[in-house]
Design a protein around this motif. Structure first.
Motif, mmCIF file in Angstrom:
data_model
loop_
_atom_site.group_PDB
_atom_site.id
_atom_site.type_symbol
_atom_site.label_atom_id
_atom_site.label_comp_id
_atom_site.label_asym_id
_atom_site.label_seq_id
_atom_site.Cartn_x
_atom_site.Cartn_y
_atom_site.Cartn_z
ATOM 1 N N UNK A 22 -15.184 3.379 10.318
ATOM 2 C CA UNK A 22 -15.317 2.285 11.356
ATOM 3 C C UNK A 22 -16.080 0.946 10.660
ATOM 4 N N UNK A 23 -16.798 0.922 9.426
ATOM 5 C CA UNK A 23 -17.388 -0.141 8.728
ATOM 6 C C UNK A 23 -16.061 -1.246 8.685
ATOM 7 N N UNK A 24 -16.116 -2.450 9.296
ATOM 8 C CA UNK A 24 -14.887 -3.440 9.012
ATOM 9 C C UNK A 24 -15.007 -3.904 7.857
ATOM 10 N N UNK A 25 -13.759 -4.210 7.135
ATOM 11 C CA UNK A 25 -13.738 -4.511 6.160
ATOM 12 C C UNK A 25 -12.463 -5.693 5.850
ATOM 13 N N UNK A 26 -12.702 -6.738 4.631
ATOM 14 C CA UNK A 26 -11.684 -7.526 4.482
ATOM 15 C C UNK A 26 -11.506 -7.662 2.798
ATOM 16 N N UNK A 27 -10.446 -7.922 2.229
ATOM 17 C CA UNK A 27 -10.133 -7.693 0.802
ATOM 18 C C UNK A 27 -9.506 -8.938 0.304
ATOM 19 N N UNK A 28 -10.010 -9.580 -0.600
ATOM 20 C CA UNK A 28 -9.431 -10.898 -1.109
ATOM 21 C C UNK A 28 -9.034 -10.897 -2.424
ATOM 22 N N UNK A 29 -7.751 -10.867 -2.755
ATOM 23 C CA UNK A 29 -7.403 -10.925 -4.359
ATOM 24 C C UNK A 29 -7.867 -11.918 -4.998
ATOM 25 N N UNK A 30 -8.140 -12.056 -6.535
ATOM 26 C CA UNK A 30 -8.070 -13.211 -7.181
ATOM 27 C C UNK A 30 -7.016 -13.780 -7.500
ATOM 28 N N UNK A 31 -6.871 -14.724 -8.458
ATOM 29 C CA UNK A 31 -5.585 -15.053 -9.097
ATOM 30 C C UNK A 31 -5.029 -14.160 -10.125
ATOM 31 N N UNK A 32 -5.069 -12.871 -9.914
ATOM 32 C CA UNK A 32 -4.551 -12.034 -10.697
ATOM 33 C C UNK A 32 -3.911 -10.626 -9.848
ATOM 34 N N UNK A 33 -2.827 -9.988 -10.543
ATOM 35 C CA UNK A 33 -2.574 -8.758 -9.789
ATOM 36 C C UNK A 33 -3.803 -7.805 -9.713
ATOM 37 N N UNK A 34 -3.718 -6.877 -8.838
ATOM 38 C CA UNK A 34 -4.632 -5.792 -8.692
ATOM 39 C C UNK A 34 -4.264 -4.520 -8.358
ATOM 40 N N UNK A 35 -5.021 -3.346 -8.714
ATOM 41 C CA UNK A 35 -4.654 -2.077 -8.348
ATOM 42 C C UNK A 35 -5.762 -1.684 -7.889
ATOM 43 N N UNK A 36 -5.920 -0.918 -6.549
ATOM 44 C CA UNK A 36 -7.221 -0.608 -5.985
ATOM 45 C C UNK A 36 -6.610 0.649 -5.376
ATOM 46 N N UNK A 37 -7.698 1.612 -5.337
ATOM 47 C CA UNK A 37 -7.425 3.003 -4.696
ATOM 48 C C UNK A 37 -8.596 3.262 -3.618
ATOM 49 N N UNK A 38 -8.067 4.090 -2.542
ATOM 50 C CA UNK A 38 -9.157 4.576 -1.820
ATOM 51 C C UNK A 38 -8.946 5.996 -1.640
ATOM 52 N N UNK A 39 -10.015 6.696 -1.478
ATOM 53 C CA UNK A 39 -10.030 8.186 -1.316
ATOM 54 C C UNK A 39 -10.712 8.228 0.083
ATOM 55 N N UNK A 81 -7.444 12.044 1.932
ATOM 56 C CA UNK A 81 -6.440 11.217 1.934
ATOM 57 C C UNK A 81 -6.617 10.216 0.701
ATOM 58 N N UNK A 82 -5.450 9.682 0.302
ATOM 59 C CA UNK A 82 -5.267 8.788 -0.878
ATOM 60 C C UNK A 82 -4.459 7.636 -0.467
ATOM 61 N N UNK A 83 -4.834 6.393 -0.866
ATOM 62 C CA UNK A 83 -4.067 5.086 -0.654
ATOM 63 C C UNK A 83 -4.419 4.327 -1.788
ATOM 64 N N UNK A 84 -3.186 3.677 -2.310
ATOM 65 C CA UNK A 84 -3.117 2.954 -3.315
ATOM 66 C C UNK A 84 -2.504 1.515 -3.160
ATOM 67 N N UNK A 85 -3.410 0.371 -3.383
ATOM 68 C CA UNK A 85 -2.940 -0.690 -3.135
ATOM 69 C C UNK A 85 -2.423 -1.487 -4.311
ATOM 70 N N UNK A 86 -1.423 -1.974 -4.347
ATOM 71 C CA UNK A 86 -1.035 -3.084 -5.463
ATOM 72 C C UNK A 86 -0.685 -4.384 -4.902
ATOM 73 N N UNK A 94 0.811 -1.025 -0.102
ATOM 74 C CA UNK A 94 0.009 0.012 0.122
ATOM 75 C C UNK A 94 0.915 1.330 0.116
ATOM 76 N N UNK A 95 0.440 2.329 -1.098
ATOM 77 C CA UNK A 95 1.117 3.467 -1.040
ATOM 78 C C UNK A 95 0.517 4.324 -0.232
ATOM 79 N N UNK A 96 1.002 4.855 1.034
ATOM 80 C CA UNK A 96 0.146 5.544 1.898
ATOM 81 C C UNK A 96 0.473 6.998 1.743
ATOM 82 N N UNK A 97 -0.838 7.537 2.107
ATOM 83 C CA UNK A 97 -1.044 9.330 2.295
ATOM 84 C C UNK A 97 -0.426 9.747 0.972
#
Ligand code: FE2
Length: 307
Positions: free
Chosen positions: A215-232, A129-134, A93-96
């Motif tokens: 504070x909504x709890x969450x969990x993220x599971x990748x499939x069998x591929x690479x992934x890019x996800x962003x959060x704002x 804030x911005x967060x990028x998940x690879x 995760x690329x933070x802040x």
């Protein structure tokens, strides 16, 4: 299109509620700053400030979120990991990213657009804030919660996102939220497989996303591929008040009391909030008297405190 409708996002504003999970569609997958080469350059700039969070694909749903990087370290550099993400067996995760001069523009572009819709329901947007998940194939973001409201969007690859409502106290207790707001501790966040049955499940593909309230709890599971996800992410008047109240309730617990959940007793909440606001004003005044500028959550961009 009216100028109160975001251009980059499709949200059902007729049913949107700031404290409820909702699906989102977006049109930012092709944004030039969200492609791998500029993200590798960004990782290099952020790494100099410790704004990278990473762990290996050994982390699982029940891994303690705060400790995952230490428990399951990824030994490669950020640049090397991202350049080889297909085989790196890593979560990164690329933070802040709002602290980066270039990506701050992206955070504003996205949140200025969303704000057109949000302001009607949930005014006072701050702390952007911005967060990028690879992530490599078959990696997991362990079960956790965050303080901010969050628009999470899938950019590349597929992912399964599980989100639970903030008021689902069977999945995450009121005590866990009180402690989290008071001290940022996630020590009472514990995963149980049975919780899956109560989740909103989003099978995300590029162009899809979700809105996750504070504070909504969450969990993220990748499939069998690479992934890019962003959060704002951002705070609002309502999230700041909610956070103050949970912190006050934690204080009451320290005195041996068992407060009702936040929102259950509005009159008491109002009293506690007035007390919290008054106390924090005094604290800020004392800080300034000592020559220290207080870290306020009413500023435009998030302080880069999380790593
Ligand atoms: Fe999160």
């Amino acid at each position: 299109m009216s100028d109160t409708n975001p251009r980059l996002f499709d949200v059902d504003w007729a049913t949107f509620k700031p404290w409820k999970v909702a699906p989102v569609r977006h049109r930012i997958s092709d944004h030039p700053l969200l492609q791998l080469p500029p993200l590798i350059e960004l990782s290099s700039r952020l790494a100099k400030h410790g704004r990278i969070r990473t762990h290996s694909n050994d982390a699982y749903a029940g891994t303690a979120f705060n400790h995952a990087p230490m428990l399951y370290p990824n030994q490669r550099s950020p640049e090397e990991t991202l350049a080889n993400i297909e085989s790196a067996k890593a979560w990164m995760s690329l933070l802040n990213v709002q602290t980066d001069e270039i990506y701050r523009g992206l955070v504003d572009e996205v949140l200025d657009d969303l704000k057109l819709g949000i302001d009607r329901f949930d005014p006072g947007m701050t702390y952007r804030g911005g967060w990028i998940f690879v992530t490599s194939p078959n990696t997991v973001t362990p079960f956790h919660m965050d303080k901010e409201h969050n628009f999470i969007m899938q950019i590349k690859g597929n992912k399964r996102l599980l989100v639970w409502e903030k008021d689902d106290l069977e999945v995450l207790s009121e005590e866990a939220r009180d402690l989290f707001h008071a001290s940022h501790s996630r020590d009472l966040v514990t995963w149980r497989e049975e919780a899956r049955a109560r989740a909103h499940v989003f099978e995300l593909k590029p162009g899809m996303g979700a809105y996750m309230p504070s504070t909504a709890p969450h969990l993220v599971e990748n499939g069998d591929n690479t992934s890019v996800t962003v959060s704002f992410t951002y705070y609002t008047d309502a999230t700041r008040r909610d956070s103050r109240l949970h912190s006050m309730h934690q204080r009451l617990r320290g005195w041996g009391l068992s407060p009702s959940p936040v929102g259950a007793r509005p009159f008491l909440d109002s009293l506690l909030d007035s007390l919290a606001v008054g106390t924090s004003h005094l604290q800020h005044l004392a800080d300034r008297t000592r020559g220290r500028e207080p870290l306020l959550d009413s500023v435009r961009y998030a302080h880069a405190l999380v790593s």
